[in-house]
Write a protein that holds these residues in place. Structure first.
Motif, PDB file in Angstrom:
ATOM      1  N   PRO A  87       0.804  -1.229   0.000  1.00  0.00           N
ATOM      2  CA  PRO A  87       0.000   0.000   0.000  1.00  0.00           C
ATOM      3  C   PRO A  87       0.834   1.274   0.000  1.00  0.00           C
ATOM      4  N   ASP A  88       1.984   1.254   0.651  1.00  0.00           N
ATOM      5  CA  ASP A  88       2.838   2.452   0.655  1.00  0.00           C
ATOM      6  C   ASP A  88       3.386   2.731  -0.740  1.00  0.00           C
ATOM      7  N   PHE A  89       3.785   1.660  -1.450  1.00  0.00           N
ATOM      8  CA  PHE A  89       4.302   1.839  -2.803  1.00  0.00           C
ATOM      9  C   PHE A  89       3.210   2.352  -3.739  1.00  0.00           C
ATOM     10  N   LEU A  90       2.008   1.785  -3.658  1.00  0.00           N
ATOM     11  CA  LEU A  90       0.907   2.239  -4.509  1.00  0.00           C
ATOM     12  C   LEU A  90       0.528   3.674  -4.183  1.00  0.00           C
ATOM     13  N   SER A  91       0.574   4.042  -2.900  1.00  0.00           N
ATOM     14  CA  SER A  91       0.283   5.423  -2.507  1.00  0.00           C
ATOM     15  C   SER A  91       1.285   6.384  -3.141  1.00  0.00           C
ATOM     16  N   GLN A  92       2.560   5.975  -3.174  1.00  0.00           N
ATOM     17  CA  GLN A  92       3.570   6.802  -3.838  1.00  0.00           C
ATOM     18  C   GLN A  92       3.278   6.915  -5.338  1.00  0.00           C
ATOM     19  N   ALA A  93       2.863   5.812  -5.940  1.00  0.00           N
ATOM     20  CA  ALA A  93       2.555   5.836  -7.370  1.00  0.00           C
ATOM     21  C   ALA A  93       1.423   6.814  -7.670  1.00  0.00           C
ATOM     22  N   ILE A  94       0.431   6.830  -6.809  1.00  0.00           N
ATOM     23  CA  ILE A  94      -0.692   7.754  -7.004  1.00  0.00           C
ATOM     24  C   ILE A  94      -0.205   9.197  -6.991  1.00  0.00           C
ATOM     25  N   GLN A  95       0.790   9.481  -6.164  1.00  0.00           N
ATOM     26  CA  GLN A  95       1.308  10.849  -6.046  1.00  0.00           C
ATOM     27  C   GLN A  95       2.334  11.196  -7.116  1.00  0.00           C
ATOM     28  N   ILE A  96       3.123  10.209  -7.531  1.00  0.00           N
ATOM     29  CA  ILE A  96       4.269  10.486  -8.391  1.00  0.00           C
ATOM     30  C   ILE A  96       3.993  10.262  -9.873  1.00  0.00           C
ATOM     31  N   CYS A  97       3.227   9.247 -10.218  1.00  0.00           N
ATOM     32  CA  CYS A  97       3.026   8.885 -11.630  1.00  0.00           C
ATOM     33  C   CYS A  97       2.033   9.844 -12.272  1.00  0.00           C
TER      34      CYS A  97
END
Length: 501
Positions: free
Chosen positions: A278-288
């Protein structure tokens, strides 16, 4: 002569999205731990993603996968849909090959989009559905009634069957909500058919529900809009796209059927179990945030990408009970001994397994009360400039054509909106209205002798359309009223209106 106009109206902002290619396929097998936990499922599925997948898999299990058949190694989620088969007149079935595997769109509609939490899983679509109960084509979202915004209506509109012809302008995503028959696919779709499925994105906070659906809801415009009361948390919107090479069977007699026995497409469905950290996906939502939507353009994914060969090398170990089952064909009938619905078409109510159908149906016992016949919505691309756009939605450019001298003499009635579609550009989503205009046109073979006037409605199928016969020396004025978005015999000009920046 029919004139179709296209109106573009500014829609809702989309902050980001990415397309996740899953070019590998871990298996085609009768496995569905959501619908039929602990045993072989009734019908075969095309399975993509993490390889730790079996009859009893949970989110915790798939997160322990050794590999994934998708492009981003960090994503161990599993994505599956029923496979597509060709059934010959002799009763033999063969798996239709996928073109490019599965493409999963991660779309960020709404505000404060949240990540999938460990243990989250869901189903979209209804394997028991046998009809489409709404108007054809879709009315514009601006005129949707409360009936158009019910969860059942939104779920029906979340299915798409796209005719693939790279020599013509592409059809919009979710253009039609049923699968064209083989005759139509053979004649119009040399590059196959793309099956599309949008998952609901409004969440009530529960990781699952007894039917694997009730913890989720669609926003009131399907992709965008407002979430219903009790489902105010907005999750990533998933869109599955799978292209099947139906044209490989163009010279053969038979029909196409989804693995659950459905020849109409109304019963198409899909499943998802999250395998994201979930932390990685949360970063993806913000960064990608790159407008291209390519995973290669997201810096977070830079060290996570796999080659196509690596994706294809990821396979799962099948449970012993189905290890040697032939889901490829040619074989007698469908895997699981599912009976194909009559192509005429009758409701799907029989197979030789233990249950009537999978258990991923709607909560209602039998919500299907209207006719199951397939509506007509034929396709020939309009003369607009169209290109592939983010979200798999097609861009229609501002190109327009000039009316001929004959058109200038025609009388045009007040246009009315008959359908809508979406496109994206940058961080904007545009709503495209298809506008109907009725005009009177004169057909003249020689010097005018007499004049008659009639009113004719275009046939519901362009295969039945005929040019009105005009006796020599006579001019006939015919008013054509286009009611089903048939574009085959249309001369077009385009009105493009865009508001906002």
């Amino acid at each position: 002569m029919l004139i179709i106009g296209l109106l573009l109206v500014a829609g809702h902002a989309v902050e980001a999205f990415w397309r996740l290619p899953c070019k590998g396929r871990t298996a085609v097998a009768r496995i569905d731990p959501l619908a039929q936990f602990g045993r072989a499922s009734n019908h075969a599925h095309a399975i993509h993603g993490g390889n730790a997948f079996n009859f009893e898999s949970t989110s915790k299990d798939v997160m322990s996968s050794e590999c994934t058949s998708c492009a981003v190694k960090e994503d161990k989620s599993v994505y599956w849909t029923p496979a597509l088969y060709f059934e010959g007149d002799d009763g033999k079935t063969e798996l239709v090959e996928q073109v490019g595997g599965l493409l999963v769109y991660y779309q960020l509609f709404g505000k404060d989009v949240q990540t999938f939490q460990p243990g989250f899983q869901m189903i979209a679509g209804d394997t028991k559905r046998t009809n489409f109960t709404l108007p054809v084509p879709d009315p514009p979202t601006s005129s949707w009634s409360p009936e158009d915004k019910t969860q059942d209506a939104l779920a029906q509109k979340a299915l798409g069957f796209n005719c693939m012809n790279y020599h013509k302008k592409p059809e919009p995503t979710l253009f039609r909500h049923f699968m064209p028959d083989k005759a139509y696919l053979d004649a119009n779709c040399p590059h196959g058919v793309r099956l599309e499925l949008v998952f609901p994105s409004c969440w009530n906070g529960e990781l699952d529900s007894p039917d694997h659906k009730s913890h989720m809801a669609y926003p009131d415009l399907g992709l965008d809009g407002d979430c219903p009361e009790g489902f105010k948390t907005r999750l990533v919107t998933l869109l599955f796209e799978t292209i099947w090479d139906t044209h490989a069977f163009a010279e053969r007699e038979g029909h196409f059927v989804i693995a659950n026995g459905d020849t109409t497409g109304y019963g198409y469905h899909g499943d998802f179990i999250t395998g994201w950290d979930p932390d990685f996906l949360s970063q993806a939502i913000q960064i990608c945030q790159n407008e291209s939507g390519k995973v290669e353009d997201c810096p977070l994914f830079k060290d996570q990408l796999q080659t196509e060969a690596e994706q294809r090398a990821c396979n799962m170990t099948l449970p012993e009970v189905i290890e040697h089952e032939d889901c490829q064909g040619p074989r007698d009938g469908l895997p699981g001994k599912i009976k194909t619905s009559d192509p005429a078409i009758k409701p799907l109510d029989q197979h030789s397994g233990e249950d009537d159908r999978d258990q991923e149906e709607s909560p209602e016992d039998d919500p299907l009360t209207t006719s199951s016949s397939v509506p007509t919505l034929s396709y020939t691309a309009a003369s607009t400039g169209v290109s592939n756009a983010p979200l798999g939605i097609d861009i229609i450019s501002g190109e327009s054509s000039q009316a001929s001298a004959a058109d200038e003499d025609s009388t045009t009635a007040t246009p009315s909106i008959v359908s809508t579609m979406y496109r994206t550009e940058g961080n904007q989503v545009f709503e495209i209205h298809i506008v109907q205009e009725t005009v009177s046109v004169g057909f003249e073979d020689s010097a005018t002798a007499t004049t008659t006037e009639t009113t004719t409605e275009l046939p519901s199928s362009t295969a039945d359309a005929e040019t009105p016969e005009t006796p020599t020396g006579e001019t006939k004025k015919t008013n054509y009223l286009h009611r089903r978005a048939h574009l085959d015999h249309a001369h077009r000009h385009h009105h493009l209106h865009r508001r906002g920046a």
